[in-house]
Design an enzyme around this catalytic site. Structure first.
Site, PDB file in Angstrom:
ATOM      1  CB  CYS A   2      -0.902   0.028   1.233  1.00 30.17           C
ATOM      2  SG  CYS A   2      -2.087  -1.335   1.325  1.00 30.17           S
ATOM      3  CB  ILE A  52      -4.231  -8.522   0.960  1.00 30.47           C
ATOM      4  CG1 ILE A  52      -3.372  -7.990  -0.196  1.00 30.47           C
ATOM      5  CG2 ILE A  52      -3.906  -9.985   1.246  1.00 30.47           C
ATOM      6  CD1 ILE A  52      -1.896  -8.003   0.079  1.00 30.47           C
ATOM      7  CB  ILE A 293      10.825 -12.887 -15.570  1.00 30.82           C
ATOM      8  CG1 ILE A 293       9.619 -12.160 -14.965  1.00 30.82           C
ATOM      9  CG2 ILE A 293      11.490 -12.015 -16.631  1.00 30.82           C
ATOM     10  CD1 ILE A 293       9.977 -10.893 -14.225  1.00 30.82           C
TER      11      ILE A 293
END
Length: 309
Positions: A2, A52, A293
């Site tokens: 956040c 969340i 990735i």
């Protein structure tokens, strides 16, 4: 993740609401699910939320206590909040949300800084006491969550990112700190409480801060060296240590899987991420979504190993 931001003018000048909104919205990338502003006289907080735990409006921040005395903004997650909630409920506490933010706030009201020895999590949070006109801030043990601040003796500001402090304080100098720059070029990071800007500092990991009209003070509540010295690892066999490590890792992964949204994991194919995914799979009824990735440079590409996992 956040975004938190706020300002307190101990000179009692009213907070510029537009500057606060600008700084808060600039943290959108840290929390796109909700936006909140709270202001009262010479104090104002902003929050960009990544939801969340408790996705409802009950978990919205900034969060104000039931008696309206305390206000909290919080970035992070408290993994053992349900245990703390049960402990606090023994006093007959009535809850208005299912969020870990409310547990953190109510726990701090009850235990003050001692709550830092009770909570297991990653966090940077601020609580404002309107009655005593006192600000309390703390950062998690190893500094997972960022916390930057500036203070000139009268005006205090904080943010998850240093750049947003210039939104709060348009006249704040953007002069670089040459010592910090030198340290960054030498080590690849800026240590301690320094930042790249001369008039902006970091709250160090494992540290809490108190600010009022009389000034600012910080205190270390945890450091690795003290914890490490208490554990005599030489008294255990290798197998005993492996069993302990396995138990600690499994409990840690389990605690971090408490979520009201879908879970996923980054998977590189290396030992650490593969172990986390294996434990998540062991604990979950559903398949775990993983994200990898790949690179065109063979030396850096672990996508085949990730695929095998």
């Amino acid at each position: 993740m956040c975004g938190i931001i706020g300002r307190v003018n101990f000179s009692k000048n009213k907070v510029n609401l537009e500057n606060l909104k600008k700084g808060t919205k600039a943290l959108y990338h840290r929390g796109p699910n909700d936006y909140g502003i709270w202001e009262d006289k010479f104090c104002g907080f902003g929050h960009q939320r990544l939801s969340i735990i408790d996705l409802s409006k009950s978990g919205k921040q900034p969060m104000v206590s039931l008696d309206q005395r305390y206000v909290c903004v919080f970035n992070g997650e408290i993994y053992n909040y349900l245990d703390l909630k049960n402990e606090l409920s023994k006093d007959g506490k009535i809850w208005k949300s299912a969020s870990d933010t409310e547990v953190l706030l109510e726990g701090w009201i009850k235990w003050q800084e001692k709550i830092l020895n009770k909570i297991d999590g990653m966090f940077a949070f601020v609580i404002w006491d309107k009655k005593e006109e006192r600000l309390f801030a703390a950062r998690d043990r190893v500094g997972e969550k960022p916390f930057y601040f500036t203070f000139d003796g009268n005006n205090f500001g904080f943010s998850s990112r240093p750049k947003q402090l210039f939104d709060l304080f348009p006249s704040l100098s953007k002069e670089y700190d040459n010592q910090s720059l030198r340290l960054y070029l030498e080590s690849g990071y800026i240590p301690g409480n320094l930042s790249i800007f001369k008039n902006i500092k970091k709250l160090e990991s494992g540290t809490f801060m108190e600010v009022n009209k009389n000034g600012l003070s910080t205190k270390k509540y945890w450091n690795f060296a003290e914890i490490n010295n208490k554990n005599n690892l030489k008294s255990f066999s290798e197998n005993q240590l492996l069993d302990q490590l396995d138990d600690i890792l499994l409990r840690s992964v389990k605690d971090r899987m408490n979520s009201d949204v879908k879970l996923g994991a980054f998977l590189s194919g290396g030992i650490d991420s593969s172990l986390v995914v294996a434990m998540m799979t062991k604990l979950s009824k559903d398949p775990i979504s993983t994200f990898t990735i790949g690179f065109n440079v063979k030396e850096y590409d672990e996508s085949k190993e990730a695929e095998a996992v």
